[in-house]
Design an enzyme around this catalytic site. Structure first.
Site, short mmCIF file in Angstrom:
data_model
loop_
_atom_site.label_atom_id
_atom_site.label_comp_id
_atom_site.label_asym_id
_atom_site.label_seq_id
_atom_site.Cartn_x
_atom_site.Cartn_y
_atom_site.Cartn_z
N CYS A 126 0.98 -1.34 0.13
CA CYS A 126 -0.09 0.19 -0.06
C CYS A 126 0.91 1.26 0.07
CB CYS A 126 -0.84 -0.15 1.09
SG CYS A 126 0.00 0.04 2.78
N SER A 157 -6.60 0.58 10.86
CA SER A 157 -6.57 -0.04 9.70
C SER A 157 -5.73 -0.96 9.22
CB SER A 157 -6.63 1.38 8.39
OG SER A 157 -4.96 1.86 8.41
N ALA A 158 -4.84 -1.25 10.47
CA ALA A 158 -3.77 -2.29 10.31
C ALA A 158 -4.36 -3.61 10.70
CB ALA A 158 -2.57 -1.77 10.60
N GLY A 161 -2.63 -9.01 9.09
CA GLY A 161 -1.91 -9.39 7.93
C GLY A 161 -0.60 -8.26 7.76
N ARG A 163 0.05 -6.14 10.14
CA ARG A 163 0.99 -6.24 11.33
C ARG A 163 2.34 -7.44 11.18
NH1 ARG A 163 -0.95 -2.87 15.38
NH2 ARG A 163 -3.01 -2.16 14.81
N GLN A 164 1.81 -8.51 10.52
CA GLN A 164 2.64 -9.74 10.45
C GLN A 164 3.54 -9.53 9.36
OE1 GLN A 164 -0.08 -13.01 9.80
NE2 GLN A 164 -0.89 -12.80 11.93
N ASN A 165 3.27 -8.46 8.27
CA ASN A 165 4.29 -8.35 7.20
C ASN A 165 4.89 -6.82 7.53
OD1 ASN A 165 3.78 -10.65 5.05
ND2 ASN A 165 1.62 -10.18 6.08
N ASN A 267 -5.04 3.29 3.14
CA ASN A 267 -3.85 2.64 2.89
C ASN A 267 -4.36 1.14 2.35
OD1 ASN A 267 -4.92 2.32 5.61
ND2 ASN A 267 -3.61 0.42 5.82
#
Length: 296
Positions: A126, A157-158, A161, A163-165, A267
């Site tokens: 994004c 908005s996070a 997925g 947060r893990q990336n 985003n």
């Protein structure tokens, strides 16, 4: 009107669901299947309520369905690394919304036409969709020695997925600043802002150039913003570009369309809008090819 392009979505989370809403609005796309791995998940239930077929068997039903031509992967980087070779072997084009960076980097406003034949189209991140166009705009008129971007998004908005990336996000975005943006060196930073009410996505782009001629640089940036707005109407300059010495500073803000996600989730909106834009371009390309073949 030519027949619609048959598509599927794997990963019915926030990104996949927003993508579903956008794809269903498109006159060029027909969503044949939404695939997940958790029975009764919110995303699958929402797709069913919209009348779209679903499966909780993951990618397998997509691979088995000969009607499906293009697959949006809205899972995660590690999952896409598994999915990519399977989709390629099945003869399906993958549009990758994860930071896995398997296929060629594509940002529609920068290089939409270059990889329409690629089996895997990588939409960077994004942050990459928001900032690479600004670096590319500067590099069209000056040599960019260094580019650094700071993408600030609402923490709300996070999802898991995103947060893990985080590591994949920064690495893939930095690479795209060079590979697509034209910078000799690049760096990416992401900030999750917990402010309430949630903020809009804001991206600050710093570039160092060999020569700073304000008029052509500003004109190129403004033209690029208009190009992005063709598929992301909420993309705009927060302030006029600042050219100071050999530094160019640009700040862009992204307001989401609100199709499914809240407007502060720009985003996510920018990458789902880019994905649909690419798929529609593939559909148009296919329609022209089929028309030529029918005349031959």
């Amino acid at each position: 009107m030519p027949r619609k392009l048959n598509v599927a979505i794997i990963g019915p989370g926030n990104i996949g669901t927003d993508l579903l809403y956008k794809a269903m609005r498109s006159p060029w796309l027909e969503v044949k299947l939404v695939a997940g791995i958790i029975p009764g998940s919110e995303g699958l239930l929402r797709a069913e309520a919209l009348g779209v077929p679903t499966t909780d068997r993951g990618i397998d039903p997509i691979l088995e369905d000969p009607r499906i031509e293009v697959v949006f992967d809205a899972t995660g980087a590690k999952s896409h690394l598994r999915h990519a070779p399977l989709l390629r072997e099945a003869g399906k084009t993958a549009i990758d919304l994860t930071p896995a960076a398997v296929g060629p980097y594509v940002v529609p406003a920068v290089n939409m036409e270059e990889h329409l034949q690629a089996p895997n189209i990588n939409l960077v991140t994004c942050g990459g969709q928001a900032t690479v166009p600004m670096v590319a705009a500067v590099s069209r008129v000056a040599r960019v020695e260094y580019a650094e971007i700071v993408a600030t998004i609402a923490s709300a908005s996070a999802g898991p997925g995103t947060r893990q990336n985080i590591d994949e996000f920064t690495q893939t975005t930095a690479t795209a600043l060079c590979r697509l943006g034209g910078a000799e060196r690049g760096k990416a930073i992401i900030i999750l802002n917990p402010a309430e009410p949630p903020i809009l996505m804001r991206n600050t782009v710093y570039t160092l150039v060999d020569r700073a001629e304000p008029e052509p640089i500003v004109a190129s940036i403004e033209a690029m913003v208009r190009s992005v707005q063709h598929y992301v109407p909420g993309y705009c300059l927060k302030f006029p570009p600042l050219v100071e010495g050999n530094k160019v500073i640009t700040m862009v803000e992204v307001t989401g369309a609100g199709h499914y996600l809240p407007v502060y989730a720009g985003n996510l909106d920018i990458i789902t809008a880019a994905a649909v834009g690419v798929a529609e371009r593939l559909a148009m390309h296919r329609a022209r090819r089929e028309e030529v073949e029918s005349r031959a």
